[in-house]
Scaffold this motif. Structure first.
Motif, short mmCIF file in Angstrom:
data_model
loop_
_atom_site.label_atom_id
_atom_site.label_comp_id
_atom_site.label_asym_id
_atom_site.label_seq_id
_atom_site.Cartn_x
_atom_site.Cartn_y
_atom_site.Cartn_z
N ARG A 54 0.76 -0.87 0.43
CA ARG A 54 0.23 -0.04 -0.23
C ARG A 54 0.84 1.13 0.18
N LEU A 55 0.57 2.28 -0.96
CA LEU A 55 1.07 3.87 -0.55
C LEU A 55 0.26 4.53 -0.40
N ASN A 56 -0.68 4.48 -0.21
CA ASN A 56 -1.42 5.66 -0.32
C ASN A 56 -2.78 4.64 -0.03
N ALA A 57 -3.79 5.78 0.41
CA ALA A 57 -5.10 5.40 0.83
C ALA A 57 -6.23 4.99 -0.16
N HIS A 58 -5.48 5.62 -1.58
CA HIS A 58 -6.00 5.10 -2.90
C HIS A 58 -5.21 3.79 -3.80
N LEU A 154 -0.58 -1.38 -10.08
CA LEU A 154 -0.40 -0.71 -9.38
C LEU A 154 -2.27 -1.51 -9.58
N VAL A 155 -3.12 -1.00 -8.66
CA VAL A 155 -4.40 -1.40 -7.69
C VAL A 155 -4.58 -0.52 -6.65
N HIS A 156 -6.51 -0.26 -6.22
CA HIS A 156 -6.76 -0.11 -5.09
C HIS A 156 -6.82 -0.31 -4.38
#
Length: 347
Positions: A54-58, A154-156
């Motif tokens: 996870r990089l951030n909330a999105h 990338l993925v949410h």
């Protein structure tokens, strides 16, 4: 390009090169879990297709690597197959690739530069089709030819499709037909006709890009791709991780062209036997399935299809997505159920 047959330079080919599941489990047994890293959403704990951080909330980054030795002699097509297979792991997590790095090992004293260039060009063509660059890589002088990719996507974080989130009653849907290993065994012995070869190339070079769309569906609970451990091996990973059993009907399995007939004739890879030896104790055959059917169930799939576990209410939408992305062979093959993590297969 070169009179040297690529497949004669290696002891195995495609995803049949993978270390047997049981042996790999022993090798990884003492690898520490990544508990101190809370943003690592997917690590090694369930033998999933890729790591997810996870990089951030999105946004979360999907990271994987996959490489192998030649499954065909055509250098360009070998590059295409290897790249398609590597990108599949990103799609299997519900992600979308953003870039790749090349992994290259070549016997430089045996292969002309033009052959290696063709392999790299094949991989680059697949990445171009996926809309991503090959932004670098690493190469070594190797006794056997090896090619593949490090793939990043990338993925949410809320849309990650793990292999251990399946639910009781989920429908199992397979996106590509089985039989790549059988066809490759026939090819290596010079017994695969032109039509069979075309089918093999068609399926092994088709990107599983539908995975990004499947990742958007809440009814899709778990997903993986079927590669070197065969259908049963990757299905059992879902079963173990989710604490469920599976019921599969062999008659519902999509098969590539003449794969069944070749299997009846005895064509199989050594990896199919290694796979069965690794997990056969977790499989129950009903209705007396034949040896050739068992080998197809364990057949190593190079660049195989996505295996989806979804709510029955969403099965039609999953199949619609597969078919809209030209996966005409996609079909439901069974269900997951509460109980011991065994796979039951009936005729």
């Amino acid at each position: 390009m070169s009179e040297i047959r690529l497949t004669t330079l290696s002891h195995g080919g495609g995803c049949g090169c993978k270390i047997a599941p049981a042996v790999l489990t022993q090798m990884l047994a003492k690898l520490p879990l990544a508990a101190p890293f809370p943003d690592l959403l997917v690590g090694t704990e369930t033998s999933d297709d890729a790591a997810v951080y996870r990089l951030n909330a999105h946004q979360a980054i999907v990271a994987t690597t996959d490489f192998f030795m030649p499954i065909v002699d055509d250098a360009y097509e070998f590059g295409r197959i290897a790249a398609t297979n590597a990108l599949s792991d990103v799609y299997a997590m519900g992600g979308k690739p953003i870039l790749a790095l090349a992994v290259v090992g070549m016997p430089v004293d045996k292969l002309p530069v033009e052959t290696v260039q063709a392999i790299l060009a094949g991989g680059a063509s697949v990445c171009a089709a996926a809309g991503i660059p090959i932004a670098g890589g690493h190469s070594i002088d190797s006794p056997e030819p090896i090619y593949g990719l490090v793939a990043l996507g990338l993925v949410h974080p809320d849309k990650v499709k793990r292999n251990d989130r399946a639910q009781d009653g989920d429908v199992l849907i397979l996106g590509k037909p089985l039989g790549v290993g059988v066809l490759s065994a026939a090819l290596k012995k010079g017994q695969l006709d032109a039509a069979g070869y075309r089918l093999m190339m068609e399926h092994t070079t088709r990107l599983n890009s539908v995975g990004a769309a499947l990742g958007e569906l809440d009814d899709v609970h778990a997903m993986t791709d079927v590669t070197g451990f065969g259908l049963l091996g990757h299905l059992l990973e879902i079963c173990r991780g989710s604490g469920l059993g599976a019921d599969v009907a062999f008659s519902d399995l999509p098969l590539i062209g003449i794969a069944a007939e070749l299997s009846r004739q005895g064509y199989a890879t050594g990896a199919a036997t290694r796979n069965w030896d690794s997990y056969g104790a977790e499989v129950v055959f009903e209705d007396g399935l034949s040896d050739w059917q068992r080998k197809l169930l364990c057949d190593p799939q190079t660049s195989g299809g996505l295996l989806v576990a979804c709510d029955p209410a969403g099965a039609d939408e999953v199949l619609r997505l597969f078919h809209s992305h030209d996966f005409d062979s996609a079909r439901a093959i069974g269900r997951l159920r509460a109980g011991e993590a065994l796979a039951r297969v009936r005729a």
